[in-house]
Write an enzyme that holds these catalytic residues in place. Structure first.
Site, mmCIF file in Angstrom:
data_model
loop_
_atom_site.group_PDB
_atom_site.id
_atom_site.type_symbol
_atom_site.label_atom_id
_atom_site.label_comp_id
_atom_site.label_asym_id
_atom_site.label_seq_id
_atom_site.Cartn_x
_atom_site.Cartn_y
_atom_site.Cartn_z
ATOM 1 N N ASN A 155 0.986 -0.747 -0.311
ATOM 2 C CA ASN A 155 -0.226 -0.230 -0.260
ATOM 3 C C ASN A 155 0.862 1.401 -0.002
ATOM 4 O O ASN A 155 0.398 2.394 -0.276
ATOM 5 C CB ASN A 155 -1.035 -0.258 1.585
ATOM 6 C CG ASN A 155 -0.379 0.199 2.607
ATOM 7 O OD1 ASN A 155 0.366 -0.089 2.574
ATOM 8 N ND2 ASN A 155 -0.988 0.630 3.936
ATOM 9 N N GLU A 253 4.683 -3.838 12.768
ATOM 10 C CA GLU A 253 3.453 -2.821 11.876
ATOM 11 C C GLU A 253 2.322 -3.259 11.375
ATOM 12 O O GLU A 253 2.547 -3.677 10.622
ATOM 13 C CB GLU A 253 4.189 -1.414 11.589
ATOM 14 C CG GLU A 253 3.838 -0.556 11.848
ATOM 15 C CD GLU A 253 2.364 0.033 11.372
ATOM 16 O OE1 GLU A 253 1.007 0.253 12.001
ATOM 17 O OE2 GLU A 253 2.285 0.388 10.253
ATOM 18 N N CYS A 287 -3.124 1.150 6.852
ATOM 19 C CA CYS A 287 -3.372 0.730 7.951
ATOM 20 C C CYS A 287 -3.602 2.337 8.648
ATOM 21 O O CYS A 287 -4.152 1.625 10.123
ATOM 22 C CB CYS A 287 -2.322 0.536 8.978
ATOM 23 S SG CYS A 287 -0.578 1.050 8.217
ATOM 24 N N GLU A 465 8.168 3.213 14.068
ATOM 25 C CA GLU A 465 8.547 3.511 12.635
ATOM 26 C C GLU A 465 9.096 5.287 12.374
ATOM 27 O O GLU A 465 8.523 5.480 13.834
ATOM 28 C CB GLU A 465 8.500 2.870 11.584
ATOM 29 C CG GLU A 465 7.761 1.788 11.956
ATOM 30 C CD GLU A 465 7.612 0.136 10.583
ATOM 31 O OE1 GLU A 465 6.766 0.737 10.253
ATOM 32 O OE2 GLU A 465 8.887 0.418 10.264
HETATM 33 C C1 UN1 Z 1 0.379 3.067 6.084
HETATM 34 O O1 UN1 Z 1 -0.559 2.615 5.957
HETATM 35 O O2 UN1 Z 1 0.300 0.836 6.836
HETATM 36 O O3 UN1 Z 1 -0.018 8.666 8.045
HETATM 37 C C2 UN1 Z 1 1.580 3.881 6.294
HETATM 38 C C3 UN1 Z 1 -0.436 7.600 7.056
HETATM 39 C C4 UN1 Z 1 1.190 7.150 5.558
HETATM 40 C C5 UN1 Z 1 1.861 6.031 6.131
HETATM 41 C C6 UN1 Z 1 0.360 5.069 6.434
HETATM 42 N N1 UN1 Z 1 1.956 8.672 5.836
HETATM 43 O O4 UN1 Z 1 -1.016 7.180 6.440
#
Ligand code: UN1
Length: 496
Positions: A155, A253, A287, A465
């Site tokens: 993603n 994560e 996520c 992270e």
């Molecule tokens: C993810 O979906 O694994 O904060 C990372 C955010 C992005 C990173 C998402 N900078 O939505």
């Protein structure tokens, strides 16, 4: 536009090479599934062995390269990413579907990481502290850990590999990246950039292939010191078991079930913009995506009506066409998963206010309509499980305390958001929300690279992270005592 499939190889010890046993995997354009974007070599445990050998050999020298010199390679990576940003973004949009503006943002996140961690090459601060004894000096220094295996999702096919590999490298580790099998071409192009930045052979290694095969081989391998995974909770649990048994450092994560609270005093237009972006940006495949909207009863009817109106207007289509706002899901399996959740929602008694179906004839792409579910209670599966698609559930709340309680009533704890004009509520939210990230008057997505990223509960295993926190994942502290008294001094005894 017909493009020849891109051929993607492994990169081991500074050489591009096919996997030993000749298998292949394909990536497809999710906006037009019959278009094959890339054909990648498919590795097995024998390739894992080769990559680990190369990374181990390179580690002996790389850890001794002064950190500011290591950082020069990262500056170069940043510059090359800038130069090839448009090429990478276009490829990303074709390979995993996200709208081109978001794909540019993904590459930008990689660029930001490169410059941020390059700057760390001249910091990597330790501490000095007084000794309890005379003529004795005490300090801490960061030490690299060794060979780091990095398993990354589709993603954020540039940002996430960058935010794992670049802090690892500046700390003096060597890396093996295992990118998602849906995005081999993005990983391959990123490694062209790593190769052009001239890391010494074996410092950066790429293994294409399927996670089921290579992921566990990396976790089992005694030559791997650390594993960092962004993926599903199920994969995280599997990998954690192996890493527990093999005593590896592990940074996880995993999922999220992020909520946005909209209170009765909120700026509704702002909250609406936030909800649309948080829930449907990247087709809900972050996520950090907003998958629950907790709406105060005083504004729920009006907010819902406006949300429906705006959702209807969203332009769905291939991400490569700049006017499209919502791209496809990444692959047919993900499409089936989202469909299955809609059936679950229906059976549980939720009401589909809009969407709920795939868009079947959009050039055979994996398109799904942005979907809003109402009549959802906090115990329903659609309110508890990560769907990873453009689906958001509405839950009514009657007080701020109730909103926080429902927001926290989940096994995950990644991102969260509160829309309110009340400063007291904002600070209460900061204090009481159980999540790694809280936004006040902003959506749940959009973390910046210089702040820690990660979550509490089953979202992770206590690591972060990005930001300075990633240095704590990719280095170990050493405490150093230097006694210049010329005699034996016994701590805890001779200073009393
Ligand atoms: C993810 O979906 O694994 O904060 C990372 C955010 C992005 C990173 C998402 N900078 O939505």
């Amino acid at each position: 536009m017909t493009n020849q499939p891109i051929s993607c190889l492994n990169y081991i010890g500074g050489q591009w090479q096919a996997a030993n046993n000749g298998g292949q995997i394909e990536s497809h354009n999710p906006a037009q599934w019959n278009e094959i974007v890339a054909i990648a070599t498919s590795s097995d445990h024998t390739d894992v062995d080769l990559a680990v050998q190369a990374a181990r050999a390179a580690y002996r020298r790389w850890r001794l390269v002064p950190a500011p010199a290591r950082a020069e390679k990262l500056f170069r990576v940043g510059e090359l990413l800038q130069q090839r940003k448009e090429e990478l973004a276009t490829l990303m949009s074709r390979e995993m579907g996200k709208p081109i503006a978001e794909a540019r943002g993904d590459v930008q996140e990689g660029i930001d990481c490169a410059f941020y961690y390059a700057g760390e090459g001249r910091r990597l601060f330790g501490q000095t502290m007084p000794s309890e004894l005379s003529n004795k000096f005490a300090m801490t220094v960061r030490m690299p850990i060794g060979v780091c295996a990095l398993i990354t999702p589709w993603n954020f096919p540039v940002a996430i590999p960058c935010w794992k590999s670049l802090p690892a490298l500046v700390c003096g580790n060597t890396i093996i990246l295992k990118p998602a099998k849906d995005t081999p071409a993005c990983a391959s192009l990123l490694f062209e950039i790593f190769a052009a930045a001239e890391f010494p052979p074996g410092v950066v290694n790429l293994l294409q292939g399927s996670g089921e095969v290579i992921g566990s081989a990396l976790a089992e391998h005694p030559g791997v010191d650390l594993l960092s995974l962004t993926g599903s909770s199920a994969t995280g649990a599997k990998v954690a078991e192996i890493c527990g048994r093999t005593h590896k450092r592990l940074c996880l994560e995993l999922g999220g079930k992020n909520a946005q609270i909209v209170m009765e005093d909120a700026n509704l237009e702002l909250a609406l913009e936030g909800a649309l972006w948080g829930a449907f940006g990247t087709t809900g495949q972050r996520c950090t995506a907003t998958s629950r909207l907790l709406l105060h009863s005083d504004i729920k009817a009006e907010f819902t009506a406006r949300l429906l109106e705006r959702t209807k207007q969203l332009k769905i289509g291939a991400g490569i066409e700049p006017s499209n706002e919502i791209g496809p899901l990444v692959n047919p399996a993900q499409l089936e998963r989202v469909k299955a959740y809609i059936d679950i929602a229906r059976n549980e008694g939720a009401q589909i206010l809009i969407g709920g179906t795939a868009i079947d004839n959009k050039e055979q792409g994996c398109f799904f309509q942005p979907t809003i579910l109402d009549g959802v209670t906090p115990t329903m599966r659609v309110a508890r499980e990560e769907i990873f698609g453009p689906v958001v559930v509405l839950i009514e709340v009657t007080s701020f305390e109730e909103a926080i309680e429902i927001l926290n009533d989940t096994s995950y704890g990644l991102s969260s958001s509160v829309y309110t004009q009340d400063i007291n509520r904002a600070f209460q939210a900061m204090r009481d929300i159980e999540a790694g990230i809280t936004y006040i008057n902003g959506p749940t997505i959009g973390a910046e690279v210089h702040l820690p990223f990660g979550g509490v509960k089953q979202t992770g295993n206590g690591h972060r992270e990005a930001g300075n926190a990633a240095l704590d994942v990719f280095s170990d502290w050493k405490s150093v005592y230097i006694d210049f008294s010329g005699k034996l001094q016994r701590a805890q005894i001779d200073n009393r």
